[in-house]
Design a protein around this motif. Structure first.
Motif, PDB file in Angstrom:
ATOM      1  N   PRO A 133       0.815  -1.230   0.000  1.00  0.00           N
ATOM      2  CA  PRO A 133       0.000   0.000   0.000  1.00  0.00           C
ATOM      3  C   PRO A 133       0.844   1.273   0.000  1.00  0.00           C
ATOM      4  O   PRO A 133       0.400   2.302  -0.535  1.00  0.00           O
ATOM      5  CB  PRO A 133      -0.822  -0.113   1.286  1.00  0.00           C
ATOM      6  N   VAL A 134       2.030   1.223   0.599  1.00  0.00           N
ATOM      7  CA  VAL A 134       2.903   2.401   0.587  1.00  0.00           C
ATOM      8  C   VAL A 134       3.344   2.694  -0.843  1.00  0.00           C
ATOM      9  O   VAL A 134       3.344   3.851  -1.293  1.00  0.00           O
ATOM     10  CB  VAL A 134       4.133   2.187   1.500  1.00  0.00           C
ATOM     11  N   VAL A 135       3.717   1.645  -1.569  1.00  0.00           N
ATOM     12  CA  VAL A 135       4.117   1.810  -2.968  1.00  0.00           C
ATOM     13  C   VAL A 135       2.947   2.330  -3.795  1.00  0.00           C
ATOM     14  O   VAL A 135       3.091   3.271  -4.591  1.00  0.00           O
ATOM     15  CB  VAL A 135       4.628   0.469  -3.545  1.00  0.00           C
ATOM     16  N   ILE A 136       1.786   1.732  -3.605  1.00  0.00           N
ATOM     17  CA  ILE A 136       0.595   2.154  -4.362  1.00  0.00           C
ATOM     18  C   ILE A 136       0.249   3.607  -4.051  1.00  0.00           C
ATOM     19  O   ILE A 136      -0.027   4.413  -4.951  1.00  0.00           O
ATOM     20  CB  ILE A 136      -0.596   1.227  -4.045  1.00  0.00           C
ATOM     21  N   GLY A 137       0.268   3.962  -2.763  1.00  0.00           N
ATOM     22  CA  GLY A 137      -0.080   5.324  -2.371  1.00  0.00           C
ATOM     23  C   GLY A 137       0.877   6.358  -2.920  1.00  0.00           C
ATOM     24  O   GLY A 137       0.454   7.414  -3.421  1.00  0.00           O
ATOM     25  N   SER A 138       2.176   6.090  -2.848  1.00  0.00           N
ATOM     26  CA  SER A 138       3.162   7.060  -3.326  1.00  0.00           C
ATOM     27  C   SER A 138       3.078   7.230  -4.837  1.00  0.00           C
ATOM     28  O   SER A 138       3.127   8.354  -5.353  1.00  0.00           O
ATOM     29  CB  SER A 138       4.572   6.623  -2.921  1.00  0.00           C
ATOM     30  N   THR A 139       2.918   6.122  -5.557  1.00  0.00           N
ATOM     31  CA  THR A 139       2.828   6.198  -7.013  1.00  0.00           C
ATOM     32  C   THR A 139       1.515   6.844  -7.446  1.00  0.00           C
ATOM     33  O   THR A 139       1.481   7.663  -8.377  1.00  0.00           O
ATOM     34  CB  THR A 139       2.962   4.801  -7.637  1.00  0.00           C
ATOM     35  N   ALA A 140       0.421   6.498  -6.756  1.00  0.00           N
ATOM     36  CA  ALA A 140      -0.875   7.100  -7.083  1.00  0.00           C
ATOM     37  C   ALA A 140      -0.855   8.599  -6.826  1.00  0.00           C
ATOM     38  O   ALA A 140      -1.440   9.387  -7.591  1.00  0.00           O
ATOM     39  CB  ALA A 140      -1.982   6.433  -6.273  1.00  0.00           C
ATOM     40  N   SER A 141      -0.198   9.009  -5.751  1.00  0.00           N
ATOM     41  CA  SER A 141      -0.091  10.434  -5.444  1.00  0.00           C
ATOM     42  C   SER A 141       0.587  11.182  -6.584  1.00  0.00           C
ATOM     43  O   SER A 141       0.135  12.261  -6.998  1.00  0.00           O
ATOM     44  CB  SER A 141       0.691  10.612  -4.132  1.00  0.00           C
ATOM     45  N   ALA A 142       1.677  10.603  -7.105  1.00  0.00           N
ATOM     46  CA  ALA A 142       2.374  11.219  -8.239  1.00  0.00           C
ATOM     47  C   ALA A 142       1.487  11.247  -9.473  1.00  0.00           C
ATOM     48  O   ALA A 142       1.447  12.238 -10.210  1.00  0.00           O
ATOM     49  CB  ALA A 142       3.659  10.455  -8.537  1.00  0.00           C
ATOM     50  N   PHE A 143       0.759  10.151  -9.701  1.00  0.00           N
ATOM     51  CA  PHE A 143      -0.109  10.091 -10.874  1.00  0.00           C
ATOM     52  C   PHE A 143      -1.173  11.184 -10.829  1.00  0.00           C
ATOM     53  O   PHE A 143      -1.378  11.912 -11.810  1.00  0.00           O
ATOM     54  CB  PHE A 143      -0.781   8.716 -10.970  1.00  0.00           C
ATOM     55  N   PHE A 144      -1.840  11.319  -9.692  1.00  0.00           N
ATOM     56  CA  PHE A 144      -2.937  12.289  -9.610  1.00  0.00           C
ATOM     57  C   PHE A 144      -2.433  13.721  -9.758  1.00  0.00           C
ATOM     58  O   PHE A 144      -3.067  14.542 -10.421  1.00  0.00           O
ATOM     59  CB  PHE A 144      -3.692  12.122  -8.295  1.00  0.00           C
ATOM     60  N   ILE A 145      -1.291  14.029  -9.152  1.00  0.00           N
ATOM     61  CA  ILE A 145      -0.802  15.407  -9.264  1.00  0.00           C
ATOM     62  C   ILE A 145      -0.305  15.688 -10.669  1.00  0.00           C
ATOM     63  O   ILE A 145      -0.382  16.823 -11.163  1.00  0.00           O
ATOM     64  CB  ILE A 145       0.292  15.688  -8.200  1.00  0.00           C
TER      65      ILE A 145
END
Length: 437
Positions: A133-145
């Motif tokens: 989930p840490v990997v998913i959250g960090s990558t998703a954060s970059a994707f959305f921004i």
């Protein structure tokens, strides 16, 4: 150059983004490397890979803390420095901004669980699962921004009536034509840069005489990931070239000093431009290469700046930014290949010169991200929202932007010093040999 409100706002925003992106890139890339290291350690029953994950996650938490502060500054400055832009585009980008915040909290919750549950489970894979989930959250954060930035380059999903956005379609605004290349290129370059940063630490330790097997394994592991992610970044760079040719031809033409629309266009590396005659001197010209980059065919026609009004030309110095990215990208691929070739040839021995090359890969990789970000933003000028709003019409009319610039500069200097000192103290008295025992 006149330091009016628009220019001061641009300088302050550039300073904030340039400082934040250092921590943002590490925040996106390091979690996946930590996760892979722990998985390898469990699978191979190798405590050294487990220790890599444990040590790296400690440093990662510090960079996350600084990234939160600078990310908050960006959100605040969007409203303070660019109120007209937020008034027009705010509704269209509200969804990805909310999802980026949600992704960060998702990452932070599981990062806390991951940090405080080491050695708590009989089955070590349970603890490793909390890294996912840490990997998913960090990558998703970059994707959305990055979808927000993509929207600024390829706005869609709304109708503009009398300066007001109506009929907003948030998903269409998010998944615009720029999103795949913008998000993919940024995420992979963050992965590659983080791998080079961790490889540089291992290379530095070996250069300083710390010949423990831990550092050798860490170096090989991170250089392998750097090679993989650098190849992916280069591939997405090719996709980005084709996107620019179709949707932002002015940016591509300015980046390549391509002034005449024609097929079989050459790609220009280096050189000096005469601003009066627009003549390029002392450049390396690669025949057909720009047509291949832009269209996939050596005979493809590439639009030149002759088809674009002069007042809508981006600044032509972005050519040097583009060249810098290309050269550093080649370096980031070549050095890992050379490392594995030499290591095999010398039966595991790595010359000091190659260790130095790996070490310098870290600052160069970070420089490439900075150059790419500047290229993306300046190459979009004179638009803040391409085709809809120019940058000069979006800036604040307040009179205290200069004072804000000074205060934020002091804040970033303070954060940089504190972050460096904390990271240094964190590992100074805890050598690898002691932690392995």
């Amino acid at each position: 150059m006149e330091l009016d409100n628009t220019m001061l706002a641009r300088i302050l925003t550039s300073l904030t983004l340039g400082f934040h992106i250092i921590f943002a890139a590490l925040g996106v890339g390091i979690p996946i490397i930590i996760s892979i290291a722990e998985w390898l350690g469990i699978r191979r029953k190798d405590p050294m890979y487990i220790l890599m994950a444990r040590r790296w996650v400690k440093g990662f938490t510090v960079t996350v803390a600084v990234g939160v502060v600078t990310g908050t500054c960006i959100g605040m400055q969007l409203s303070l420095l660019w109120p007209s832009f937020m008034k027009v585009a705010g509704e269209a980008i509200a969804l990805p901004l909310f999802l980026e915040t949600f992704a960060f909290f998702f990452e932070a919750i599981f990062l806390g669980i991951y940090l405080y549950t080491w050695d708590r489970f009989k089955n070590p894979y349970i603890h490793w699962l909390f890294s996912i989930p840490v990997v998913i959250g960090s990558t998703a954060s970059a994707f959305f921004i990055m979808t927000v930035n993509a929207f600024m380059n390829a706005p869609q999903g709304f109708t503009l009536v009398d300066g007001t956005i109506v009929d907003v379609q948030p998903l269409a605004a998010m998944f615009n034509p720029a999103t795949p290349t913008k998000a993919g290129h940024m995420i992979l370059s963050s992965y590659a840069t983080s791998a080079f940063v961790l490889a540089a630490i291992a290379a530095w330790k070996l250069l300083k005489g710390h010949a423990h097997e831990y550092h050798r394994k860490a170096l090989t592991f991170t250089v392998a990931l750097a090679l993989l992610f650098s190849f992916g970044t280069a591939l997405y760079g090719d996709f980005a070239g084709k996107y620019l040719a179709k949707y932002q031809p002015a940016k591509l033409a300015a980046a390549e000093w391509h002034f005449e629309t024609k097929p079989q266009a050459e790609l220009i590396l280096g050189g000096v431009l005469d601003p009066e005659t627009l003549e390029v001197k002392s450049a390396l010209k690669l025949p057909f290469a720009l047509s291949i980059l832009a269209t996939g065919s050596p005979n493809g026609e590439v639009m030149g700046l002759d088809q674009i009004p002069r007042e809508l030309w981006p600044p032509l110095f972005i050519h040097y930014l583009f060249d810098g990215m290309v050269l550093i990208g080649m370096y980031m691929v070549a050095v890992p290949i050379l490392y594995f070739a030499v290591r095999r040839w010398k039966k595991g021995q790595v010359p000091r010169a190659l260790l130095h090359a790996i070490f310098w890969g870290a600052p160069l990789a970070m420089l490439a991200i900075e150059l790419g970000w500047i290229f993306s933003e300046i190459g979009r000028q004179p638009w803040i929202l391409v085709g809809y709003m120019k940058t000069q019409h979006a800036a604040t009319t307040a009179d205290n932007v200069g004072e804000m610039l000074i205060l934020f500069s002091l804040l970033y200097a303070f954060l940089a010093i504190v972050c460096s000192l904390v990271l240094k103290r964190m590992f100074k008295n805890k050598p690898v040999e002691l932690e392995l025992k």
